[in-house]
Design an enzyme around this catalytic site. Structure first.
Site, PDB file in Angstrom:
ATOM      1  N   HIS A 137      -5.427  20.962 -11.227  1.00  0.00           N
ATOM      2  CA  HIS A 137      -5.892  20.951 -12.614  1.00  0.00           C
ATOM      3  C   HIS A 137      -4.683  20.892 -13.541  1.00  0.00           C
ATOM      4  CE1 HIS A 137     -10.126  21.643 -11.801  1.00  0.00           C
ATOM      5  NE2 HIS A 137      -9.804  22.625 -10.967  1.00  0.00           N
TER       6      HIS A 137
ATOM      7  N   CYS B 202      -6.245  15.803 -14.451  1.00  0.00           N
ATOM      8  CA  CYS B 202      -6.563  15.401 -15.815  1.00  0.00           C
ATOM      9  C   CYS B 202      -5.273  15.221 -16.627  1.00  0.00           C
ATOM     10  CB  CYS B 202      -7.450  16.444 -16.475  1.00  0.00           C
ATOM     11  SG  CYS B 202      -9.079  16.622 -15.695  1.00  0.00           S
TER      12      CYS B 202
END
Length: 345
Positions: free
Chosen positions: A156, A198
């Protein structure tokens, strides 16, 4: 007069060798300092709902091993909390496809850093070589100025940072400075940097060291999305970008002619639903002329010579009588995806 005759003999011999041998050494081969390949594969997350991240990294791990990089030259960092998680309906297994074609957490997986060893400090120390003196060889990146290094990160992230274990972060500037230390200490020849998270491209924007080719699953402001759910397991089991990377790698073999430019175009936005980022201004070579095995395969030492080699004859051994009824089993890597989903080229 004697000197002139000697020069004529030298020139004649040189011309004879070049014409008779027919050996032409490519210019790129002569200039290359590339002697060995390494891989640093890191899953920076943990917890059951991040199952897909460990499937990502284990799938890449299996691919580079199949293409020839030995475990002694692979550093694998995972939290290692999925295979034996009480919510795993198939204990001791991790799959990267709902078809459950293969357990990527197989018998031959060698984890070098596990659990809370997967930290920012250990990752930076690994890259820069600043490890404690009692660190085992298996936990050291023993590269040199001839090493090509594949760095793959998944987890992440956000704009300019990558989370480690949901408790700390490594910033893009810290990562860039670590790579610069590697260059100054002659710890690599070239680096191929891949990150699937991301806003992934933000992690290579600060790079300033030479000979680095980088790609990311998403641009700043974009999310990197998962591919599909395995209803039997109940979670997403692989990320979209890594899924298409693996589909591409399944068609690559150790003697493949595929190039890095083909790899960089592996997941168009229509497939990834995010924009794959590429940075090649720090890389000195044209990716369309770089074999993919320069980073994903092994390097076999080759010596080119025009000198005659004396081969001593060895006595012929008697052929052993074989039992014709015995069936020889051909051992090979099982495809990671069902074959009807992979187009063989």
């Amino acid at each position: 007069m004697a000197f002139t005759n000697l020069m004529l003999v030298f020139i004649f011999n040189l011309l004879y060798l070049s014409l008779s041998s027919g050996i032409e050494i490519p210019e790129e081969f002569q200039k290359s300092n590339h002697t060995n390949n390494w891989a640093v594969l890191v899953d920076t997350s943990r917890f059951w709902f991040n199952y897909r991240h460990v499937a990502n990294v284990l799938s890449i791990y299996r691919s580079v091993k199949r293409l020839g990089i030995p475990d002694s030259q692979i550093i694998l960092m995972i939290s290692d909390d999925m295979a034996c998680n009480p919510r795993n309906p198939r204990p001791a297994t991790i799959f990267n496809s709902a078809h459950e074609q293969i357990n990527v957490y197989g018998d031959d997986v060698e984890v070098d850093y596990r659990g809370y060893e997967v930290s920012v400090e250990n990752f930076i120390r690994l890259l820069t070589g600043r490890v404690p003196p009692d660190t085992p060889r298996s936990k050291q990146l023993l590269t040199d100025e001839g090493s090509n290094i594949l760095i793959y990160l998944t987890g992440h992230g956000g704009d300019g940072f990558l989370k480690f274990q949901d408790s700390e972060e490594v910033t893009s500037q810290e990562l860039a400075d670590a790579l610069e230390q590697m260059w100054q200490k002659k710890r690599y020849n070239e680096i191929f940097f891949i990150i699937d998270t991301c806003q992934a491209s933000s992690m290579y924007e600060k790079f300033y060291s030479p000979n680095i080719l980088a790609t990311a699953s998403s641009l700043v402001g974009e999310d990197s999305l998962s591919h599909h759910v395995d209803s039997a397991i109940g979670v997403y089991i692989i990320d979209r970008y890594t899924y298409y990377v693996l589909e591409f790698l399944e068609n690559v073999h150790p003697n493949s002619k595929r190039t890095m430019s083909e790899f960089l175009a592996v997941c168009p936005k229509s497939a990834c639903l995010s924009t794959v980022g590429v940075r090649k201004d720090l890389f000195n070579r044209d990716p369309s002329k770089v074999p993919i095995t320069d980073f994903f395969g092994s390097v076999r030492p080759v010596i080119l010579t025009t000198d005659p080699i004396n081969i001593v004859e060895t006595p012929k051994r008697k052929k052993k009588t074989e039992n014709k009824t015995k069936v020889q089993v051909k051992r090979d890597y099982v495809p990671q995806f069902p074959m009807h989903l992979v187009q063989v080229t």
